[in-house]
Design a protein around this motif. Structure first.
Motif, mmCIF file in Angstrom:
data_model
loop_
_atom_site.group_PDB
_atom_site.id
_atom_site.type_symbol
_atom_site.label_atom_id
_atom_site.label_comp_id
_atom_site.label_asym_id
_atom_site.label_seq_id
_atom_site.Cartn_x
_atom_site.Cartn_y
_atom_site.Cartn_z
ATOM 1 N N VAL A 177 44.089 32.946 36.179
ATOM 2 C CA VAL A 177 44.334 33.001 37.624
ATOM 3 C C VAL A 177 44.549 34.437 38.071
ATOM 4 C CG1 VAL A 177 45.881 32.319 39.501
ATOM 5 C CG2 VAL A 177 45.313 30.677 37.702
ATOM 6 N N VAL A 178 43.823 34.817 39.123
ATOM 7 C CA VAL A 178 44.045 36.084 39.812
ATOM 8 C C VAL A 178 44.596 35.750 41.196
ATOM 9 C CG1 VAL A 178 42.939 38.088 40.887
ATOM 10 C CG2 VAL A 178 42.283 37.388 38.571
ATOM 11 N N ARG A 214 47.458 35.989 35.950
ATOM 12 C CA ARG A 214 47.172 37.061 35.000
ATOM 13 C C ARG A 214 46.776 38.348 35.708
ATOM 14 N NH1 ARG A 214 46.552 37.247 29.560
ATOM 15 N NH2 ARG A 214 46.679 34.997 29.303
ATOM 16 N N GLY A 215 46.304 38.235 36.942
ATOM 17 C CA GLY A 215 45.968 39.418 37.727
ATOM 18 C C GLY A 215 46.559 39.289 39.108
ATOM 19 N N LEU A 216 47.054 40.403 39.666
ATOM 20 C CA LEU A 216 47.635 40.391 41.006
ATOM 21 C C LEU A 216 47.104 41.562 41.807
ATOM 22 C CD1 LEU A 216 50.277 39.563 38.887
ATOM 23 C CD2 LEU A 216 50.993 38.741 41.112
ATOM 24 N N LEU A 217 46.771 41.295 43.052
ATOM 25 C CA LEU A 217 46.259 42.312 43.957
ATOM 26 C C LEU A 217 46.765 42.047 45.372
ATOM 27 C CD1 LEU A 217 42.449 42.769 43.118
ATOM 28 C CD2 LEU A 217 44.221 44.525 42.944
ATOM 29 N N ARG A 239 37.270 46.474 42.906
ATOM 30 C CA ARG A 239 38.573 46.322 42.264
ATOM 31 C C ARG A 239 38.865 44.856 41.953
ATOM 32 N NH1 ARG A 239 44.271 49.193 44.046
ATOM 33 N NH2 ARG A 239 45.484 48.480 42.256
ATOM 34 N N LEU A 240 38.512 43.977 42.877
ATOM 35 C CA LEU A 240 38.720 42.555 42.624
ATOM 36 C C LEU A 240 37.881 42.091 41.443
ATOM 37 C CD1 LEU A 240 39.922 39.832 43.311
ATOM 38 C CD2 LEU A 240 38.201 39.573 45.110
ATOM 39 N N THR A 241 36.657 42.579 41.370
ATOM 40 C CA THR A 241 35.797 42.214 40.245
ATOM 41 C C THR A 241 36.387 42.700 38.926
ATOM 42 O OG1 THR A 241 33.812 42.246 41.622
ATOM 43 C CG2 THR A 241 33.487 42.449 39.247
ATOM 44 N N ARG A 242 36.893 43.943 38.896
ATOM 45 C CA ARG A 242 37.514 44.461 37.669
ATOM 46 C C ARG A 242 38.715 43.616 37.268
ATOM 47 N NH1 ARG A 242 36.796 49.549 40.162
ATOM 48 N NH2 ARG A 242 39.046 49.690 40.561
ATOM 49 N N THR A 243 39.496 43.182 38.263
ATOM 50 C CA THR A 243 40.672 42.361 37.979
ATOM 51 C C THR A 243 40.260 41.004 37.423
ATOM 52 O OG1 THR A 243 41.900 43.467 39.753
ATOM 53 C CG2 THR A 243 42.766 41.366 38.983
ATOM 54 N N ALA A 261 39.600 37.440 32.724
ATOM 55 C CA ALA A 261 38.725 36.646 31.856
ATOM 56 C C ALA A 261 38.815 37.125 30.413
ATOM 57 C CB ALA A 261 37.283 36.727 32.356
ATOM 58 N N GLY A 262 39.076 38.423 30.227
ATOM 59 C CA GLY A 262 39.194 38.982 28.886
ATOM 60 C C GLY A 262 40.585 38.891 28.297
#
Length: 206
Positions: free
Chosen positions: A69-70, A90-93, A102-106, A111-112
């Motif tokens: 989850v981002v 797992r990701g927060l923005l 940046r969203l794609t990198r997150t 995913a990794g």
């Protein structure tokens, strides 16, 4: 190049969800799926981090295919960040910082198996130490504090930086960065970089 990462969009406000969907659909490394389809990452888009949002994060994380989850929030502070991580994000923005790249990198970092948190929020989490102690099962006897160097490296790991990027940022060699991360994971009996970041946040070491 591998297959694009399948991403689902979960939003309380359809307008917010449409904006994020539009951004990600232009990115070659991700593929936005239809509601109900399986995804590797669920992007949850909200205004504020409140109890219903945390429930939404848990629901998304506990779907049958167990996506990462981002969380993208308009208003995101240290307390909300910690609650979201505990709920399974797992990701927060912040929405204001969530450019397509940046969203794609997150999303790719999630995913990794890596955690991504805005740098200023990592600093703010220092104030949450009393409320973020790790459960006894995750507190090895060898646990202690982090050195300034270890904390600096781990903060950049939490941002999703690669080893070479961290080395350039801190003026270390890549070997030094790798050694620092290895020392942290070995001392605290952790599995990998992602587990090190999660443990340090929950234990109040960052």
């Amino acid at each position: 190049m591998g297959e694009p990462v399948a991403v689902s969009i979960v939003a309380m406000d359809p307008v917010l969800g449409a904006g994020v969907r539009s951004m990600l659909q232009s990115q070659a490394d991700v593929a936005v799926v239809l509601p109900g389809e399986q995804s590797a990452v669920a992007v949850v888009v909200v205004d504020q981090v409140a109890r219903p949002v945390l429930d939404l994060v848990r629901t998304a994380r506990n779907a049958a295919h167990r996506p990462e989850v981002v969380l993208v929030a308009t208003d995101l502070g240290s307390a909300g960040t910690m609650h979201a991580i505990t709920a399974g994000a797992r990701g927060l923005l912040r929405r204001s910082e969530a450019s397509a790249d940046r969203l794609t990198r997150t999303v790719l970092a999630a995913a990794g198996g890596d955690y991504t948190v805005p740098p200023d929020l990592l600093d703010g989490l220092l104030e949450q130490r009393a409320a973020t102690r790790a459960p006894a099962a995750e507190a090895p006897a060898a646990a202690g504090s982090l050195s300034d160097r270890e904390r600096s490296v781990l903060r950049l790991v939490a941002e999703g930086r690669e080893t070479a990027e961290i080395a350039r940022e801190l003026s270390y060699s890549p070997r030094t960065v790798t050694t620092v991360v290895h020392d942290i994971t070995h001392r605290f009996q952790l599995r990998n970089r992602a587990h090190a970041v999660a443990y340090a946040m929950r234990a109040g070491l960052l």
